[in-house]
Design an enzyme around this catalytic site. Structure first.
Site, PDB file in Angstrom:
ATOM      1  N   ARG A  64       0.913  -1.260   0.020  1.00 48.09           N
ATOM      2  CA  ARG A  64       0.086   0.078   0.196  1.00 48.09           C
ATOM      3  C   ARG A  64       0.787   1.300  -0.126  1.00 48.09           C
ATOM      4  O   ARG A  64       0.393   2.164  -0.574  1.00 48.09           O
ATOM      5  CB  ARG A  64      -0.982  -0.127   1.191  1.00 48.09           C
ATOM      6  CG  ARG A  64      -0.466  -0.030   2.438  1.00 48.09           C
ATOM      7  CD  ARG A  64      -1.403  -0.916   3.172  1.00 48.09           C
ATOM      8  NE  ARG A  64      -0.814  -2.254   3.223  1.00 48.09           N
ATOM      9  CZ  ARG A  64      -1.460  -3.244   2.963  1.00 48.09           C
ATOM     10  NH1 ARG A  64      -2.874  -3.245   2.618  1.00 48.09           N
ATOM     11  NH2 ARG A  64      -0.831  -4.602   2.879  1.00 48.09           N
ATOM     12  N   THR A  65       2.017   1.425   0.699  1.00 44.04           N
ATOM     13  CA  THR A  65       2.641   2.536   0.752  1.00 44.04           C
ATOM     14  C   THR A  65       3.214   2.898  -0.559  1.00 44.04           C
ATOM     15  O   THR A  65       3.211   3.846  -1.214  1.00 44.04           O
ATOM     16  CB  THR A  65       3.894   2.440   1.893  1.00 44.04           C
ATOM     17  OG1 THR A  65       3.234   2.052   2.905  1.00 44.04           O
ATOM     18  CG2 THR A  65       4.555   3.882   1.932  1.00 44.04           C
ATOM     19  N   LYS A  93      26.408  -4.705  -8.722  1.00 41.73           N
ATOM     20  CA  LYS A  93      27.783  -4.733  -9.394  1.00 41.73           C
ATOM     21  C   LYS A  93      28.804  -4.114  -8.233  1.00 41.73           C
ATOM     22  O   LYS A  93      29.955  -3.888  -8.845  1.00 41.73           O
ATOM     23  CB  LYS A  93      27.834  -3.832 -10.603  1.00 41.73           C
ATOM     24  CG  LYS A  93      27.223  -4.644 -11.812  1.00 41.73           C
ATOM     25  CD  LYS A  93      27.168  -4.023 -12.935  1.00 41.73           C
ATOM     26  CE  LYS A  93      26.051  -2.923 -13.279  1.00 41.73           C
ATOM     27  NZ  LYS A  93      25.963  -2.083 -14.526  1.00 41.73           N
ATOM     28  N   ARG A 114      11.744   3.102   0.736  1.00 42.56           N
ATOM     29  CA  ARG A 114      11.575   2.278   1.611  1.00 42.56           C
ATOM     30  C   ARG A 114      12.817   1.386   2.045  1.00 42.56           C
ATOM     31  O   ARG A 114      13.222   0.807   0.850  1.00 42.56           O
ATOM     32  CB  ARG A 114      10.525   1.495   1.627  1.00 42.56           C
ATOM     33  CG  ARG A 114      10.294   0.214   2.551  1.00 42.56           C
ATOM     34  CD  ARG A 114       9.087  -0.432   2.663  1.00 42.56           C
ATOM     35  NE  ARG A 114       8.079   0.570   3.009  1.00 42.56           N
ATOM     36  CZ  ARG A 114       6.916   0.085   3.536  1.00 42.56           C
ATOM     37  NH1 ARG A 114       6.815  -1.180   3.419  1.00 42.56           N
ATOM     38  NH2 ARG A 114       6.034   0.868   4.030  1.00 42.56           N
ATOM     39  N   HIS A 147       8.089   5.403  10.160  1.00 43.88           N
ATOM     40  CA  HIS A 147       7.036   5.390   9.074  1.00 43.88           C
ATOM     41  C   HIS A 147       6.344   6.696   9.136  1.00 43.88           C
ATOM     42  O   HIS A 147       5.132   6.890   9.269  1.00 43.88           O
ATOM     43  CB  HIS A 147       6.306   4.015   9.088  1.00 43.88           C
ATOM     44  CG  HIS A 147       5.755   3.790   7.649  1.00 43.88           C
ATOM     45  ND1 HIS A 147       5.691   4.543   6.663  1.00 43.88           N
ATOM     46  CD2 HIS A 147       5.074   2.617   7.423  1.00 43.88           C
ATOM     47  CE1 HIS A 147       4.994   3.952   5.606  1.00 43.88           C
ATOM     48  NE2 HIS A 147       4.722   2.835   6.130  1.00 43.88           N
TER      49      HIS A 147
HETATM   50  N1   CP Z   1       1.310   0.154   6.264  1.00 48.55           N
HETATM   51  C1   CP Z   1       2.018  -0.173   5.256  1.00 48.55           C
HETATM   52  O1   CP Z   1       3.178   0.526   5.337  1.00 48.55           O
HETATM   53  O2   CP Z   1       1.867  -1.215   4.364  1.00 48.55           O
HETATM   54  P1   CP Z   1       2.891  -1.656   3.179  1.00 48.55           P
HETATM   55  O3   CP Z   1       3.974  -2.620   3.889  1.00 48.55           O
HETATM   56  O4   CP Z   1       2.096  -2.570   2.373  1.00 48.55           O
HETATM   57  O5   CP Z   1       3.388  -0.538   2.394  1.00 48.55           O
END
Ligand code: CP
Length: 332
Positions: A64-65, A93, A114, A147
């Site tokens: 979702r993120t 590499k 991420r 987050h």
């Molecule tokens: N809530 C959340 O970060 O979901 P994802 O890990 O699917 O991005």
């Protein structure tokens, strides 16, 4: 105009947000989502950042993120590039992560990342600030530490849910699960410290209690909180319950399997204990800690929370690029 974010406007952790910024983001998000109701509104949004490009560098799994940021970029007309596995990049590499990220900054106007590595986003932001192209970095989840955009959408969801109940001030928020390694817990607890008279109940088995540094931060900020393993007692008075899954991707040797987490699963029969006005949230993905039979209860807000994520991220991108001024807001 709220302007606590400096140029370039990195989004790295929840500590950088204050109450005026959070209130502003809630109003901005509410206003922007009204554009979704008409073709003209959507075409207007699509023109706002059509001259900008984004890099989505997601080397830790995400549904979702990733999708909500990608869709938020599309809503604003931005083009996106992506890397979702460092083994497909020149890191394979031997290129350093620093050189990889600097390379992205040659091609795009913002990097949304991420990573499983705590602190990496901060390190890259400092590095890029020293270069000719200091593009903004958004932390979209960094190991177990932060987050921040999840916390923004969580605040937006709480704020909307309590709009007729006096807002978030004075509310009791109960967080359940793997609190030691849950980055959403850490970031949301940080943002809740901006609200008046909020009480946080942390509910977990002893092995998953909040980390000492978070405990000390909350004490320092004078946030009222308690830690307990009695989930049913905590549910009775709460205004919101925020469920989380076991974060076993951070296990070193399968230690999560030795923890009995079954008492920390929210089941349909628990609903009778909760206030009729309470809200049930989860950052998702879920496992057995949140019974799908709860989905149809009006207090279940997690699917709405997930959708709110996209609009919160649209709002954040407009703020970072300074086009929030092209959205007409009601008086704050
Ligand atoms: N809530 C959340 O970060 O979901 P994802 O890990 O699917 O991005």
């Amino acid at each position: 105009m709220v302007d606590i974010i400096k140029t370039p406007m990195h989004i790295l952790n929840s500590a950088q947000f204050d109450r005026p910024f959070l209130d502003y983001m809630c109003v901005l998000t509410d206003t922007i989502r009204r554009f979704d109701k008409s073709k003209e509104g959507l075409l207007y949004l699509k023109g706002l950042l059509a001259h900008r490009r984004a890099m989505l560098y997601f080397t830790q799994p995400s549904t979702r993120t990733f999708l909500s940021f990608q869709t938020a970029c599309q809503v604003l007309g931005m083009n996106t590039n992506e890397i979702r596995d460092s083994s497909t990049s020149s890191e394979r590499k031997g290129e350093s992560i620093e050189d990889s990220l600097r390379t992205f900054s040659s091609y795009v106007d913002i990097i949304i990342m991420r990573t499983p590595v705590p602190g990496l986003c901060d390190r890259i932001a400092v590095l890029l600030d020293e270069t000719e192209r200091p593009v903004p970095i958004i932390n979209a989840g960094s190991g177990p530490d932060e987050h921040p955009t999840q916390a923004l959408l969580d605040i937006y969801t709480l704020n909307r849910s309590f709009v007729r109940l006096g807002g978030i001030d004075g509310k009791t928020i109960t967080m359940v699960g793997d609190l030691r390694r849950g980055r959403t817990i850490r970031s949301l607890s940080g943002l809740l410290s901006n609200y008046q008279d909020v009480k946080i109940q942390f509910v977990s088995p002893p092995e998953f209690r909040i980390s000492e540094d978070l405990r000390q931060k909350l004490i320092q900020k004078k946030v009222s909180f308690e830690e307990t393993d009695q989930m049913e007692d905590a549910l009775r008075g709460t205004d919101a319950v925020y469920m989380t899954r076991v974060q076993d991707e951070y296990d070193i040797a399968g230690e999560s399997k030795k923890v009995d987490n079954s008492r920390f699963h929210l089941k349909h029969e628990h609903l009778r204990l909760m206030k009729t006005t309470a809200v049930i949230m989860h950052p998702l993905p879920r496992r057995e800690e949140l019974d799908p039979a709860i989905d149809s209860d009006p207090r279940a807000k997690y699917w709405r929370q997930e959708r709110n994520g996209m609009w919160t991220r649209v709002a954040l991108l407009t703020k970072i690029f300074g086009v929030d001024s092209k959205i007409v807001l009601p008086e704050l």
